[in-house]
Design an enzyme around this catalytic site. Structure first.
Site, PDB file in Angstrom:
ATOM      1  N   HIS A   1     -23.352 108.699 109.494  1.00 53.19           N
ATOM      2  CA  HIS A   1     -22.831 108.119 108.247  1.00 53.19           C
ATOM      3  C   HIS A   1     -23.891 107.140 107.743  1.00 53.19           C
ATOM      4  O   HIS A   1     -24.617 106.537 108.550  1.00 53.19           O
ATOM      5  CB  HIS A   1     -21.536 107.382 108.595  1.00 53.19           C
ATOM      6  CG  HIS A   1     -20.780 106.828 107.435  1.00 53.19           C
ATOM      7  ND1 HIS A   1     -21.130 105.661 106.808  1.00 53.19           N
ATOM      8  CD2 HIS A   1     -19.683 107.279 106.801  1.00 53.19           C
ATOM      9  CE1 HIS A   1     -20.274 105.415 105.841  1.00 53.19           C
ATOM     10  NE2 HIS A   1     -19.381 106.383 105.806  1.00 53.19           N
TER      11      HIS A   1
ATOM     12  N   LYS B   1      -9.188 102.489 109.666  1.00 60.01           N
ATOM     13  CA  LYS B   1      -9.095 103.900 110.068  1.00 60.01           C
ATOM     14  C   LYS B   1      -8.172 104.069 111.263  1.00 60.01           C
ATOM     15  O   LYS B   1      -7.929 105.177 111.725  1.00 60.01           O
ATOM     16  CB  LYS B   1     -10.482 104.447 110.384  1.00 60.01           C
ATOM     17  CG  LYS B   1     -11.386 104.539 109.146  1.00 60.01           C
ATOM     18  CD  LYS B   1     -12.714 105.143 109.480  1.00 60.01           C
ATOM     19  CE  LYS B   1     -13.788 104.771 108.488  1.00 60.01           C
ATOM     20  NZ  LYS B   1     -13.816 105.624 107.310  1.00 60.01           N
TER      21      LYS B   1
ATOM     22  N   GLN C   1     -14.986 106.836 113.884  1.00 56.35           N
ATOM     23  CA  GLN C   1     -14.147 108.040 113.932  1.00 56.35           C
ATOM     24  C   GLN C   1     -13.675 108.363 115.346  1.00 56.35           C
ATOM     25  O   GLN C   1     -13.079 109.419 115.568  1.00 56.35           O
ATOM     26  CB  GLN C   1     -14.906 109.248 113.353  1.00 56.35           C
ATOM     27  CG  GLN C   1     -15.333 109.093 111.913  1.00 56.35           C
ATOM     28  CD  GLN C   1     -14.159 109.069 110.935  1.00 56.35           C
ATOM     29  OE1 GLN C   1     -13.029 109.453 111.255  1.00 56.35           O
ATOM     30  NE2 GLN C   1     -14.410 108.595 109.725  1.00 56.35           N
TER      31      GLN C   1
ATOM     32  N   ASP D   1     -21.427 104.064 117.006  1.00 55.23           N
ATOM     33  CA  ASP D   1     -20.588 103.944 115.816  1.00 55.23           C
ATOM     34  C   ASP D   1     -19.240 104.576 116.169  1.00 55.23           C
ATOM     35  O   ASP D   1     -19.132 105.801 116.303  1.00 55.23           O
ATOM     36  CB  ASP D   1     -21.270 104.665 114.652  1.00 55.23           C
ATOM     37  CG  ASP D   1     -20.379 104.775 113.421  1.00 55.23           C
ATOM     38  OD1 ASP D   1     -19.181 104.463 113.505  1.00 55.23           O
ATOM     39  OD2 ASP D   1     -20.893 105.190 112.366  1.00 55.23           O
TER      40      ASP D   1
ATOM     41  N   CYS E   1     -20.782 110.276 102.574  1.00 53.46           N
ATOM     42  CA  CYS E   1     -21.754 109.250 102.997  1.00 53.46           C
ATOM     43  C   CYS E   1     -22.647 109.770 104.118  1.00 53.46           C
ATOM     44  O   CYS E   1     -22.944 109.032 105.075  1.00 53.46           O
ATOM     45  CB  CYS E   1     -21.057 107.958 103.439  1.00 53.46           C
ATOM     46  SG  CYS E   1     -20.085 107.214 102.161  1.00 53.46           S
TER      47      CYS E   1
HETATM   48  N1  PMP Z   1     -19.312 105.376 110.393  1.00 56.08           N
HETATM   49  C1  PMP Z   1     -18.536 106.447 110.258  1.00 56.08           C
HETATM   50  C2  PMP Z   1     -18.742 107.608 111.197  1.00 56.08           C
HETATM   51  C3  PMP Z   1     -17.547 106.478 109.281  1.00 56.08           C
HETATM   52  O1  PMP Z   1     -16.768 107.543 109.148  1.00 56.08           O
HETATM   53  C4  PMP Z   1     -17.386 105.354 108.430  1.00 56.08           C
HETATM   54  C5  PMP Z   1     -16.340 105.345 107.327  1.00 56.08           C
HETATM   55  N2  PMP Z   1     -16.232 106.532 106.610  1.00 56.08           N
HETATM   56  C6  PMP Z   1     -18.210 104.252 108.616  1.00 56.08           C
HETATM   57  C7  PMP Z   1     -19.170 104.291 109.612  1.00 56.08           C
HETATM   58  C8  PMP Z   1     -18.110 103.027 107.766  1.00 56.08           C
HETATM   59  O2  PMP Z   1     -16.869 102.437 107.904  1.00 56.08           O
HETATM   60  P1  PMP Z   1     -16.411 101.279 106.881  1.00 56.08           P
HETATM   61  O3  PMP Z   1     -16.598 101.857 105.511  1.00 56.08           O
HETATM   62  O4  PMP Z   1     -14.987 101.056 107.218  1.00 56.08           O
HETATM   63  O5  PMP Z   1     -17.280 100.102 107.132  1.00 56.08           O
END
Ligand code: PMP
Length: 415
Positions: free
Chosen positions: A123, A226, A203, A200, A366
């Site tokens: 991401h 999440k 997920q 990270d 993203c």
């Molecule tokens: N890493 C991953 C794998 C994600 O799916 C996301 C959110 N889509 C993020 C980082 C970023 O999370 P946040 O927007 O809540 O900071």
């Protein structure tokens, strides 16, 4: 199917509504989950009874708010099996936590010629901070690519991670393909070469049991929203000795030991990294989300999602004109599934599914370098959580069928 999980519907009134005259099926959980009443009530209760700023006052409400805030930290500590509460830092979210590590640990430890290894499925939140750090420090950013099955190429990982590597940063689970990555193995590889491993967990933490000691990760970031907690709150776990050696992230109130006119000292962990008034209610709400997940049990949450994926994936792959990205084997999947329908833009697919009451996401998620690598600009993505059912999977399949028929019929008519 675990029938007790199907009884949790009543905890999520938002799911009991009609969208476009159809009962809502919410399959956008990878973007954000819904909150159960228990979390909303915890927020309301905090604001109605305990609200005050933490750590600063000696009055009763300040003491209560501080106790609530610190109790939430300990709940998270136990949830991810962190050794100490001081290693659990409240952040704004996963993005904030990853930026914190890049701009403090990274800033202090990366120099010209060093290497940072990430994966092509990251991401942007776990990509841009390392990309920019590498650019700034004249370090080299390297990418682990994928096998044909959408999994990390661990042979390439073993070649890329060398004594030049200082940081390895990889998602525990992909937000696009649902791939679960071998984080424990990657952390061990990093350590063999004297590098730190940053996980990270955006997920993974909401969907599976995560034990930061067992994984032996050095840093691990995730978001509250999440995992059914409020937005604007997240966690960065870090090993004490690393956090202690790092410079602060932001300066201001609460993070100081002593401030003199021309120099300052810093507070002990975790407060060194919690400058200014924090999202206190958010932390309390996250604590309630952790309670909610614990009451169900993460093993059951994971088994429930696996059951849906086991059921859905083969049926999805059998649809005419569909491409499903990522691991073909349901066992290797989280409840995140990316796909495209032949000759249809994923935004049109998502709009058509919304007409059937089914909420999915479409776009690059993203993860533009991943899209580029796969030769795509976008995909549709369905992502499941504990309140979804096999009936929701059926609704997705039916809605996809209806979408295909609608567009095929439409294109015949315009010929
Ligand atoms: N890493 C991953 C794998 C994600 O799916 C996301 C959110 N889509 C993020 C980082 C970023 O999370 P946040 O927007 O809540 O900071």
């Amino acid at each position: 199917m675990d029938s007790t999980l199907n009884k949790i519907d009543q905890d999520f009134p938002i799911l009991d509504q009609e969208v476009n005259d159809e009962h809502l099926v919410y399959l956008d959980n990878a973007a954000t989950a819904q909150r159960p009443n228990q979390v909303v009530n915890a927020l309301t209760h905090f604001y109605q009874t305990d609200n005050a700023n933490v750590h600063r006052g000696v009055h009763t409400l300040a003491e209560r708010a501080t106790a609530d805030y610190e109790a939430a930290r300990r709940k998270v500590q136990a949830f991810i099996n962190a050794p100490e509460p001081e290693e659990v830092i409240f952040t704004k979210g996963c993005t904030d936590g990853l930026n914190l590590v890049a701009s403090t640990y990274g800033e202090a430890n990366i120099k010209a010629g060093d290497e940072i290894v990430i994966s092509i499925m990251e991401h942007h939140s776990n990509l841009i901070p390392w990309q920019q750090l590498a650019l700034k420090k004249h370090a080299t950013l390297k990418y682990i690519h994928l096998t044909d099955d959408g999994e990390l190429d661990m042979e390439e990982a073993a070649r890329l991670i060398t004594d030049k590597t200082k940081i390895v940063a990889v998602a525990h689970a992909s937000n696009v393909m649902g791939t679960v990555n071998p984080v424990k193995q990657l952390a061990a590889l990093a350590h063999q070469h004297g590098a730190v491993f940053v996980g990270d967990g955006a997920q993974s933490v909401p969907h599976m049991k995560v034990d930061v000691q067992d994984l032996d990760v050095d840093f691990y970031a995730f978001s509250g929203h999440k995992m059914m907690g409020p937005t604007g709150i997240g966690i960065l776990y870090g090993k004490r000795e690393l956090l202690e050696a790092m410079p602060p992230y932001q300066y201001g109130g609460e993070m100081i030991g002593f401030v003199h006119q021309f120099e300052s000292t810093w507070a002990e962990l975790p407060y060194k990294f919690e400058a200014g008034t924090q999202n206190i209610a958010g932390a309390v709400g996250l604590g309630a989300a952790v309670d909610y997940l614990n009451n169900i049990g993460m093993d059951r949450v994971q088994a429930h999602e696996k059951e849906i994926v086991n059921y859905l994936l083969p049926k999805l792959e059998a649809l005419d004109g569909i491409t499903v990205y990522g691991p073909q084997e349901p066992a290797k999947h989280t409840g995140v599934i990316a796909f495209n329908l032949e000759n249809l833009h994923p935004h049109d697919v998502a709009t058509a599914l919304d007409m059937e009451g089914v909420a999915v996401r479409a776009g690059h998620h993203c993860a533009q370098p991943l899209m580029e690598y796969l030769g795509l600009t976008a995909t549709a993505r369905a992502s499941f959580y504990l309140y979804n059912t096999l009936a929701d999977a059926d609704r997705l399949l039916e809605a996809l069928q209806a979408t295909k028929e609608f567009f095929n019929h439409g294109s015949r008519e315009t010929k």
